[in-house]
Enzyme design. Structure first.
Site, PDB file in Angstrom:
ATOM      1  N   CYS A   1       0.811  -1.157  -0.072  1.00 54.61           N
ATOM      2  CA  CYS A   1       0.062  -0.010   0.018  1.00 54.61           C
ATOM      3  C   CYS A   1       0.998   1.365  -0.076  1.00 54.61           C
ATOM      4  CB  CYS A   1      -1.018   0.082   1.023  1.00 54.61           C
ATOM      5  SG  CYS A   1      -1.928  -1.427   1.485  1.00 54.61           S
TER       6      CYS A   1
ATOM      7  N   GLY B   1      -0.323   0.252  -5.070  1.00 59.13           N
ATOM      8  CA  GLY B   1      -1.601  -0.480  -4.867  1.00 59.13           C
ATOM      9  C   GLY B   1      -2.700   0.254  -6.010  1.00 59.13           C
TER      10      GLY B   1
ATOM     11  N   ASN C   1       0.474   1.070   5.629  1.00 58.75           N
ATOM     12  CA  ASN C   1       0.981   0.275   4.931  1.00 58.75           C
ATOM     13  C   ASN C   1       1.847  -0.695   5.971  1.00 58.75           C
ATOM     14  OD1 ASN C   1       4.160   0.911   3.111  1.00 58.75           O
ATOM     15  ND2 ASN C   1       2.721  -0.639   2.965  1.00 58.75           N
ATOM     16  N   GLY C   2       1.530  -1.825   5.581  1.00 57.50           N
ATOM     17  CA  GLY C   2       2.245  -3.054   6.382  1.00 57.50           C
ATOM     18  C   GLY C   2       1.440  -4.297   6.414  1.00 57.50           C
TER      19      GLY C   2
ATOM     20  N   TYR D   1      11.941  -4.028  -6.097  1.00 57.64           N
ATOM     21  CA  TYR D   1      10.814  -4.091  -6.864  1.00 57.64           C
ATOM     22  C   TYR D   1       9.524  -3.202  -6.534  1.00 57.64           C
ATOM     23  CZ  TYR D   1       6.372  -5.928  -8.857  1.00 57.64           C
ATOM     24  OH  TYR D   1       5.133  -6.069  -9.338  1.00 57.64           O
TER      25      TYR D   1
END
Length: 480
Positions: free
Chosen positions: A9, A37, A112-113, A255
């Site tokens: 995210c 996302g 995020n996570g 990435y």
């Protein structure tokens, strides 16, 4: 999906010194974070303690029209979120930011996570009478903060107390009536940074590329374990939970992050070129051309070419009008879907020995189809080099690495067997040791649990992102 790996995210927040169209700034930032996302997105705006929000499934430009942005009104604070779900399915109640109204005011949270103890936290709250509307771990974070806020002098004090109980990866932005609060887990699994515009507005973001989108200057990264509080009194830092050795997800460099982002002072593009250079040193091969698989394989391919002296070339053209996913009605169409997204440049490939660089191999099915495209374009030989080690273990911290039974590196006993399955003449991966050298700053520690099985914190026996909703249902049945 074009890549078997999925993003996690992206979060963004802004605190203006005056009332303005803050939603538009967050919109631009989310556009810049779209790569993190593509499943859903949302924005919440604070106008003197009154929260308005708009959320929906889809890409940022599809969810937010001129009308929807206008409906959010003006304010001096706003937070936004782009989502790919790693915990919690496609329930509309899981779309962030989550907005909670409690006795001491409003609270909006973007996260995020991935928490490894999300189920335990949720079960504790539900046994106490709490009602959850979604199935994401973010809701457990929000409930934790609200619970502590009721017995704390401030929200930042509540966050400090909550961080003792949150286990796993979390880079969060929280908005209250008067403050913007950003905090990062003590291991620093996921990135988070602070910026400032020329007009004096403070911003917090998953990546620095979003700061560039709103013409903000990067100040620094939020330290692992740090709590940043932004208010009309300025910016304040709480380092109570700082001091542990960091464990940044190495795939942020390989990435996830955009090449133009700076994370912990290290340029993502340079890190990928380093990975390619290390590959050339560790696994050389005679060839005529080095190509990369778009997008994150391109910089690694350039690094490989520069180190090896083998010419770099364009091997594939990516259809830029196709998103990360599209409708594939039949199995046959799903099998051939890579042809819609990628096309080999035959004039550069025909009759040549090709080195193809990609960031990872997960299941191997997409990779095999890409290799087939090169064979059909007339490649004399195809040698694959991967700018990461092989995936052998699941990720618990927000990267959607598949379960072990589906990972090709677990199905095959040797690298040569993997090479035969995907149809290449040779195959080599980047070493685990090399991944620790990708960032210029040696003080950054990396999590490489998905390669080695050695995780920086204790992990559950079950993979949460696969089992979370099942466990919730099973728990509910025991109470019936």
């Amino acid at each position: 999906m074009f890549h078997s790996l999925h993003e996690e995210c992206g979060v963004f927040g802004i605190f203006e010194t005056k009332t303005s169209a803050v939603a538009h700034s967050v919109y631009l930032a989310l556009y810049a974070l779209q790569h993190r996302g593509q499943e859903a997105c949302g924005i919440s705006v604070n106008d003197d303690g009154v929260f308005t929000h708009h959320r929906g499934d889809g890409l940022v430009p599809d969810v937010f029209t001129q009308e929807s942005l206008k409906s959010l009104g003006h304010g001096n604070m706003a937070i936004g979120h782009v989502r790919y779900s790693t915990t919690g399915g496609k329930n509309p109640n899981n779309i962030q930011p989550l907005v909670i109204r409690h006795i001491k005011g409003n609270l909006a949270v973007a996260h995020n996570g991935n928490l490894v103890n999300a189920f335990d936290l949720r079960r504790q709250f539900e046994l106490g009478g709490a009602i959850f509307h979604g199935t994401s771990d973010t809701e457990a974070i929000a409930y934790s903060i609200v619970t502590q806020r009721l017995v704390s002098k401030s929200t930042e004090e509540a966050v400090q107390k909550v961080m003792k109980y949150l286990k796993g990866a979390y880079s969060c932005v929280v908005m209250t009536a008067t403050k913007l609060i950003a905090f990062r887990d003590p291991m620093g699994f996921r990135p988070l940074c602070i910026g400032k515009t020329k007009d004096g507005a403070y911003c917090v973001s998953s990546e620095s590329c979003a700061l560039d989108a709103v013409n903000a200057r990067l100040i620094r990264d939020v330290r692992p374990g740090e709590i940043i509080t932004i208010s009309r009194n300025g910016i304040k830092s709480d380092t109570t939970h700082c001091g542990k050795k960091s464990a940044m997800c190495v795939f942020e460099y390989i990435y996830f992050a955009r090449p133009d982002s700076l994370i912990e002072g290290a340029c993502v593009q340079h890190a990928r070129m380093k990975a390619g250079a290390f590959l050339a040193k560790e696994s050389p091969v005679d060839a005529d051309i080095v190509i990369g698989v778009p997008d994150s394989g391109l910089d690694a391919a350039l690094g490989y070419a520069q180190q090896s002296g083998i010419p770099y070339g364009v091997g594939f053209i990516k259809n830029k009008y196709i998103g990360r996913s599209f409708i594939q009605p039949s199995q046959e169409q799903r099998t051939d879907s890579v042809r819609i997204k990628l096309n080999a440049v035959k004039e550069n490939i025909n009759g040549k020995r090709v080195i193809m660089i990609d960031d990872s191999i997960v299941r191997g099915t997409t990779c095999a189809r890409i290799v087939k495209l090169l064979r059909e374009a007339g490649a004399k030989e195809v040698h694959m080099r991967v700018s990461s080690p092989p995936f052998r273990f699941p990720c618990y911290f927000g990267t959607d690495v598949d379960s072990r039974e589906n990972l090709i590196a677990c199905q095959c006993s040797t690298v040569e067997e993997i090479a035969e399955r995907i149809g290449v003449d040779s195959l080599a991966y980047l070493s685990v040791e090399a991944t620790h050298k990708l960032a210029e700053n040696s003080y950054i520690g990396f999590c490489n649990g998905c390669f080695t099985g050695n995780y920086p914190i204790e992990v559950p026996k079950e993979q949460p992102k696969d089992k979370f909703e099942i466990k919730l249902n099973q728990f509910a049945e025991t109470l019936d």
